[in-house]
Design an enzyme around this catalytic site. Structure first.
Site, PDB file in Angstrom:
ATOM      1  N   HIS A  47       0.828  -1.204   0.000  1.00 56.12           N
ATOM      2  CA  HIS A  47       0.000   0.000   0.000  1.00 56.12           C
ATOM      3  C   HIS A  47       0.863   1.255   0.000  1.00 56.12           C
ATOM      4  O   HIS A  47       2.061   1.178   0.268  1.00 56.12           O
ATOM      5  CB  HIS A  47      -0.887   0.029   1.255  1.00 56.12           C
ATOM      6  N   HIS A  93       5.329   6.306  -1.296  1.00 53.78           N
ATOM      7  CA  HIS A  93       6.097   5.085  -1.563  1.00 53.78           C
ATOM      8  C   HIS A  93       5.285   3.844  -1.212  1.00 53.78           C
ATOM      9  O   HIS A  93       4.268   3.923  -0.521  1.00 53.78           O
ATOM     10  CB  HIS A  93       7.398   5.089  -0.760  1.00 53.78           C
TER      11      HIS A  93
END
Length: 172
Positions: A34, A115
């Site tokens: 995620h 990220h």
């Protein structure tokens, strides 16, 4: 109870991230790959409905955004974390800022670095070796994210979805 907000990428990108996470991320079994939009925060049972209502308002203000991973990077020397770098764009920054309004307690302690983590808590030697290999392999993946998820942490430390919000931008 502890909550957080994340965007989940496509199965294709999750599978690629998991091919590394299985070996290099001790949190592999706790949450699927995620991009964190809001770090974990504490909310009691009486307030969570207000949080969900505000997240719906936010989702209605923001359109889907482009997620473009362009390379493998690291947070070293602060931590031995490896990740797929997500290119910053105005849409994801605006969404992140909206999720850190005064309602949500203001801006976070750390700057926002979009990220997807693929490895963490590595020894210095393992970090250097794996980072060198992955940096050369590279990544270039692009997709559109059209929803965000309010997650909560279970007793065993794993995370699950409390509610999903479609980014519509209807209120713009």
């Amino acid at each position: 109870m502890k909550y957080g907000v994340a965007a989940f990428p496509s199965k294709k990108l999750q599978d690629l991230a998991n091919s590394y996470r299985k070996r290099y991320d001790p949190h592999y079994e706790l949450i699927t790959p995620h991009m964190t939009l809001k770090e974990p925060f504490e909310v009691d049972a009486t307030t969570i409905k207000d949080v969900a209502a505000e997240m719906l308002n936010i989702a209605n203000r923001h359109k889907p955004f482009k997620l473009h991973t362009t390379r493998v990077s690291t947070f070293s020397p602060i931590t031995n974390t490896l990740y797929f770098k997500v290119e910053t764009n105005a849409e994801v920054v605006a969404l992140h800022e909206d999720l850190h309004s005064d309602f949500f307690g203001g801006m976070p302690k750390h700057s926002f670095v979009p990220h997807i983590t693929i490895g963490q808590k590595l020894s210095d030697t393992e970090h250097a070796d794996v980072f060198g290999q992955l940096k050369m392999a590279g990544i270039d993946h692009e997709e559109v994210i059209d929803r965000m998820h309010l997650l909560y942490q279970l007793e065993g430390g794993s995370w699950t979805v409390y509610e999903t919000f479609r980014l519509t931008g209807d209120d713009q």
